[in-house]
Design a protein around this motif. Structure first.
Motif, short mmCIF file in Angstrom:
data_model
loop_
_atom_site.label_atom_id
_atom_site.label_comp_id
_atom_site.label_asym_id
_atom_site.label_seq_id
_atom_site.Cartn_x
_atom_site.Cartn_y
_atom_site.Cartn_z
N LYS A 68 0.82 -1.21 0.00
CA LYS A 68 0.00 0.00 0.00
C LYS A 68 0.86 1.26 0.00
O LYS A 68 1.87 1.33 0.69
CB LYS A 68 -0.93 0.02 1.22
N PHE A 69 0.44 2.24 -0.78
CA PHE A 69 1.10 3.55 -0.77
C PHE A 69 0.09 4.61 -1.19
O PHE A 69 -1.02 4.31 -1.65
CB PHE A 69 2.32 3.58 -1.69
N TYR A 70 0.49 5.85 -1.02
CA TYR A 70 -0.33 6.99 -1.43
C TYR A 70 0.50 7.84 -2.38
O TYR A 70 1.73 7.75 -2.41
CB TYR A 70 -0.75 7.82 -0.21
N ARG A 71 -0.18 8.68 -3.15
CA ARG A 71 0.54 9.58 -4.05
C ARG A 71 0.29 11.03 -3.66
O ARG A 71 -0.82 11.39 -3.29
CB ARG A 71 0.08 9.35 -5.50
N ALA A 72 1.36 11.83 -3.75
CA ALA A 72 1.27 13.25 -3.43
C ALA A 72 1.92 14.05 -4.55
O ALA A 72 3.12 13.93 -4.79
CB ALA A 72 1.95 13.56 -2.11
N SER A 73 1.12 14.86 -5.24
CA SER A 73 1.66 15.71 -6.30
C SER A 73 2.47 16.84 -5.68
O SER A 73 2.05 17.47 -4.71
CB SER A 73 0.53 16.30 -7.15
N ILE A 74 3.63 17.08 -6.27
CA ILE A 74 4.47 18.22 -5.85
C ILE A 74 4.24 19.35 -6.84
O ILE A 74 4.52 19.22 -8.03
CB ILE A 74 5.96 17.86 -5.85
N LEU A 75 3.70 20.46 -6.33
CA LEU A 75 3.39 21.60 -7.19
C LEU A 75 4.00 22.87 -6.62
O LEU A 75 4.22 22.99 -5.42
CB LEU A 75 1.87 21.78 -7.30
N LYS A 76 4.28 23.83 -7.50
CA LYS A 76 4.77 25.14 -7.05
C LYS A 76 3.58 25.97 -6.56
O LYS A 76 2.53 26.01 -7.22
CB LYS A 76 5.46 25.88 -8.21
N ASN A 77 3.74 26.58 -5.40
CA ASN A 77 2.69 27.45 -4.87
C ASN A 77 2.73 28.77 -5.63
O ASN A 77 3.74 29.48 -5.60
CB ASN A 77 2.94 27.69 -3.38
N PRO A 78 1.65 29.15 -6.33
CA PRO A 78 1.67 30.36 -7.15
C PRO A 78 1.75 31.64 -6.33
O PRO A 78 2.11 32.70 -6.86
CB PRO A 78 0.34 30.30 -7.92
N PHE A 79 1.47 31.56 -5.03
CA PHE A 79 1.52 32.74 -4.18
C PHE A 79 2.87 32.91 -3.49
O PHE A 79 3.38 34.03 -3.38
CB PHE A 79 0.42 32.68 -3.12
N THR A 80 3.46 31.82 -3.02
CA THR A 80 4.70 31.90 -2.25
C THR A 80 5.94 31.50 -3.04
O THR A 80 7.06 31.75 -2.61
CB THR A 80 4.63 30.99 -1.01
N LYS A 81 5.72 30.81 -4.19
CA LYS A 81 6.80 30.29 -5.05
C LYS A 81 7.53 29.10 -4.43
O LYS A 81 8.49 28.58 -5.02
CB LYS A 81 7.82 31.38 -5.43
N GLY A 82 7.10 28.66 -3.25
CA GLY A 82 7.64 27.44 -2.68
C GLY A 82 6.90 26.24 -3.28
O GLY A 82 6.13 26.38 -4.24
N ILE A 83 7.11 25.06 -2.71
CA ILE A 83 6.38 23.88 -3.20
C ILE A 83 5.35 23.45 -2.15
O ILE A 83 5.46 23.78 -0.97
CB ILE A 83 7.32 22.70 -3.55
N PHE A 84 4.34 22.71 -2.62
CA PHE A 84 3.40 22.08 -1.70
C PHE A 84 3.04 20.71 -2.21
O PHE A 84 3.17 20.42 -3.41
CB PHE A 84 2.15 22.95 -1.49
N LEU A 85 2.63 19.85 -1.29
CA LEU A 85 2.18 18.51 -1.63
C LEU A 85 0.65 18.48 -1.62
O LEU A 85 0.03 19.00 -0.70
CB LEU A 85 2.70 17.48 -0.63
N LEU A 86 0.07 17.88 -2.64
CA LEU A 86 -1.38 17.68 -2.73
C LEU A 86 -1.65 16.19 -2.73
O LEU A 86 -1.15 15.46 -3.59
CB LEU A 86 -1.92 18.32 -4.01
N LYS A 174 -2.17 30.82 0.05
CA LYS A 174 -1.69 32.18 0.33
C LYS A 174 -0.94 32.23 1.66
O LYS A 174 0.03 32.97 1.82
CB LYS A 174 -2.86 33.17 0.36
N GLU A 175 -1.39 31.43 2.63
CA GLU A 175 -0.78 31.42 3.95
C GLU A 175 0.43 30.48 4.04
O GLU A 175 1.06 30.36 5.09
CB GLU A 175 -1.83 31.03 5.00
N GLY A 176 0.76 29.82 2.93
CA GLY A 176 1.97 29.01 2.87
C GLY A 176 1.86 27.60 3.41
O GLY A 176 2.89 26.98 3.71
N TYR A 177 0.65 27.06 3.51
CA TYR A 177 0.53 25.66 3.92
C TYR A 177 1.08 24.77 2.81
O TYR A 177 0.80 24.99 1.63
CB TYR A 177 -0.93 25.32 4.24
#
Length: 241
Positions: A68-86, A174-177
């Motif tokens: 078993k595993f899960y998948r998390a997309s790595i995307l650039k945050n358009p507000f902070t320019k950092g990355i986030f996992l979805l 926007k808050e950087g989560y």
């Protein structure tokens, strides 16, 4: 040596392949889904990217081999320019049973938090539900998503930075989560397609969240070459650019 699956959308995969080759990164193109996974499991390659092979052929076979595993997309945050996992972003990533689904989301948060910490990022978790908190009582299904999100937050309260303020994904970003927990895999998949494939927000594909070390990145067969390129670059260097 790394490998990219070559199925539909060959042109975009080949563009990524040529770009990687120019930079001296060895990449093999593999058209057989099982061969791609077998080479990864056997250690013949350092990492694999699904590329444009069909998910229905690759993901079940990967699960047969690693569990078993899960998948998390790595995307650039358009507000902070950092990355986030979805996550979740796969339609079969989490259970349809309520109690199991909550446990799945708890595991996603734990695995995703460890992933970010391993990349020197402090996890900040936002749990999505189906409406604003003030919408409670208007729709039974939405109510259930709100109650579920609150239960997840309660589990982690005092242990990690976690928040639930309903459906407001734009405010979370926007808050950087940097960990966004979708309602389910279908919702997560739609969010990814809207952000990544429609709005063209840059990304690295979807990493595998598991208790095993699996150097595999899931990508959409409809992605552009940059996503395949970014996925291999991440596998090769372990850094976000």
């Amino acid at each position: 040596m790394y490998a990219i699956g070559l199925g539909e959308n060959k042109e975009e995969v080949l563009k990524a392949y040529e770009k990687l080759k120019e930079e001296g990164i060895e990449v093999e193109l593999i058209e057989n889904p099982k061969l791609l996974i077998d080479k990864l499991i056997d250690g013949e390659i350092g990492g694999a990217v699904r590329g444009s092979l069909p998910s229905s052929k690759v993901i079940p076979y990967l699960r047969e081999n690693v569990g078993k595993f899960y998948r998390a997309s790595i995307l650039k945050n358009p507000f902070t320019k950092g990355i986030f996992l979805l996550s979740p972003v796969g339609i079969d990533d989490i259970s349809e049973d309520k109690n199991e689904r909550i446990n799945d989301k708890i595991k996603i948060i734990e695995f995703a938090s460890n992933f970010l910490k391993n990349h020197n990022l402090e996890p900040r978790v936002a749990v999505l539900s189906g409406g604003r908190l003030g919408d409670l009582g208007r729709n039974k299904e939405v109510d259930e998503t709100i109650y579920e999100a609150e239960e997840i937050v309660k589990h982690f309260r005092g242990k990690i930075d976690i928040i639930h303020e309903g459906i407001l994904i734009e405010e979370y970003l926007k808050e950087g989560y940097n960990i966004i927990v979708a309602i389910d895999g279908v919702t997560g998949n739609i969010i990814f397609r809207c952000l990544g494939l429609v709005c063209k927000i840059p990304g690295y594909g979807a990493v595998i969240l598991s208790d095993k070390n699996i150097n595999f990145i899931d990508t959409s067969r409809n992605a552009n070459w940059e996503r395949y390129y970014n996925a291999v670059k991440f596998l090769a260097g372990g850094e976000f650019e």
